[in-house]
Scaffold this active site. Structure first.
Site, short mmCIF file in Angstrom:
data_model
loop_
_atom_site.label_atom_id
_atom_site.label_comp_id
_atom_site.label_asym_id
_atom_site.label_seq_id
_atom_site.Cartn_x
_atom_site.Cartn_y
_atom_site.Cartn_z
N ASP A 42 0.87 -1.18 0.00
CA ASP A 42 0.00 0.00 0.00
C ASP A 42 0.90 1.23 0.00
O ASP A 42 2.12 1.14 0.21
CB ASP A 42 -0.88 -0.01 1.26
CG ASP A 42 -1.72 1.26 1.40
OD1 ASP A 42 -2.32 1.69 0.40
OD2 ASP A 42 -1.75 1.85 2.49
N SER A 43 0.29 2.39 -0.19
CA SER A 43 1.04 3.64 -0.13
C SER A 43 1.55 3.92 1.28
O SER A 43 2.44 4.73 1.47
CB SER A 43 0.13 4.78 -0.58
OG SER A 43 -1.05 4.79 0.19
N CYS A 93 -4.21 -1.16 -1.95
CA CYS A 93 -4.38 0.29 -2.09
C CYS A 93 -5.33 0.51 -3.26
O CYS A 93 -5.07 0.00 -4.36
CB CYS A 93 -3.02 0.93 -2.36
SG CYS A 93 -3.10 2.69 -2.76
N GLU A 106 -6.31 8.81 10.17
CA GLU A 106 -4.95 8.70 10.72
C GLU A 106 -4.82 9.49 12.03
O GLU A 106 -3.99 9.18 12.87
CB GLU A 106 -3.91 9.15 9.69
CG GLU A 106 -3.89 8.20 8.50
CD GLU A 106 -2.62 8.27 7.68
OE1 GLU A 106 -1.69 9.01 8.03
OE2 GLU A 106 -2.58 7.56 6.65
N CYS A 157 -11.49 3.12 -0.47
CA CYS A 157 -10.20 3.63 0.01
C CYS A 157 -9.86 2.86 1.28
O CYS A 157 -10.76 2.56 2.09
CB CYS A 157 -10.30 5.13 0.30
SG CYS A 157 -8.80 5.80 1.05
N HIS A 165 -8.61 3.55 4.04
CA HIS A 165 -8.88 4.14 5.36
C HIS A 165 -10.36 4.13 5.74
O HIS A 165 -10.69 4.27 6.91
CB HIS A 165 -8.40 5.60 5.40
CG HIS A 165 -6.92 5.76 5.35
ND1 HIS A 165 -6.16 5.33 4.29
CD2 HIS A 165 -6.06 6.31 6.25
CE1 HIS A 165 -4.88 5.63 4.53
NE2 HIS A 165 -4.81 6.21 5.69
#
Ligand code: DGL
Length: 284
Positions: free
Chosen positions: A10-11, A73, A152, A184, A186
């Site tokens: 993932d990023s 991702c 985050e 996404c 998150h």
């Protein structure tokens, strides 16, 4: 082959939501996770840049002799999957198709919302994946860039997240969607907030969970499931591990050990590459 690890990238931290689901479905498997924390976010970058980053991450994990690659991702999956499949001779699974399939299965009124980064929504990858199964479904995409920092920050259920969710989702609610794809990494963390804002009538599709289900099916079908239970997972990052450990530990609800900082080998496109690479995202 079965005793090799599954490579997940993932990023940055977000792909840990996919990692978590894979570990739930396949607790005996060895997992290697790479977060490209030095270059996150991918969601605001051009398809060509994301493609290059994805090729570098995949190259790193293939060098670790993994048995399959999971592109954990959405942004990278939406622009890099065909190239990754073409360049690496091992199974590659992204997060778009599993989420798209589940959305098609769940919608009753044929109106599906998709939320993701600017890159994912701009690529129309979910729309293409859903229309490949059922072209009659109306797909409405909206990018929700504030959700990533909110998750985050640990503010997924904060009033600020609720206000942002209301702003972003009102146009989708007005169009009468009955299914929403969390496109996404998150966004599964914001499930409670999204559920409160949308109400019970809208089904939330968690791409992370659907991807883990497909990873398990694929390994089983190929007879690549591990026979001996693996040791602890290993994590690789491209920036200092400290933030990854702190925020990632909160994402997973468990401390992250075995985190190593690494450098990725540079990938250079050859002169004939760019056209091929970008033709798959030109319909954005
Ligand atoms: N992991 C990314 C995704 O799922 C979100 C974070 C980023 O923009 O890199 O699209």
């Amino acid at each position: 082959m079965p005793e090799r690890a599954i490579g997940i990238f993932d990023s940055g931290i977000g792909g840990l939501t996919v990692f978590k689901e894979i570990r739930k479905f396949l607790p005996g498997e060895e997992l290697l996770y790479l977060g490209d924390t030095a270059r996150v976010p991918y969601g605001t970058k051009s398809p060509r840049t994301v493609l290059r980053y994805a090729l570098e991450s995949a190259g790193f994990l293939v060098g670790k002799k993994v048995k399959m690659l999971v592109v954990a991702c959405n942004t990278a999956s939406s622009v890099a999957l065909p190239e990754l499949e073409e360049r690496f001779s091992l199974p590659v699974l992204g997060v778009i198709e599993p989420g798209a399939r589940k959305a098609v299965e769940c919608t009753r009124n044929g109106r599906v919302g998709v939320i993701g980064t600017e890159g994912t929504i701009g690529s129309s990858a979910y729309t293409r994946a859903i229309h490949a199964i059922n072209p009659d479904i109306e797909v409405l995409g909206i990018s929700c860039p504030l959700f990533v920092p909110l998750a985050e920050e640990g503010w997924a259920e904060h009033e600020v997240a609720r206000i942002a969710a209301r702003e972003y989702l009102t146009p989708l609610m007005k169009r009468g969607i009955d299914t929403l794809v969390l496109g996404c990494t998150h966004y599964p963390l914001l499930k409670n907030t999204l559920r409160d804002v949308l109400g019970e009538g809208v089904t939330l599709i968690d791409s992370a969970e659907e991807t883990a289900r497909m990873v398990a099916q694929l390994l089983e079908r190929n007879k690549h499931l591990r026979s001996v239970r693996a040791e602890s997972p290993r994590f690789f990052v491209t920036d200092a591990p400290v933030r990854f450990q702190r925020v990632g530990g909160a994402f997973l609800g468990t401390p992250l050990e075995h985190v190593e900082q690494v450098e990725l080998s540079e990938f250079r496109f050859s002169p004939q590459d760019p056209g091929v690479a970008l033709s798959s995202v030109s319909g954005a």
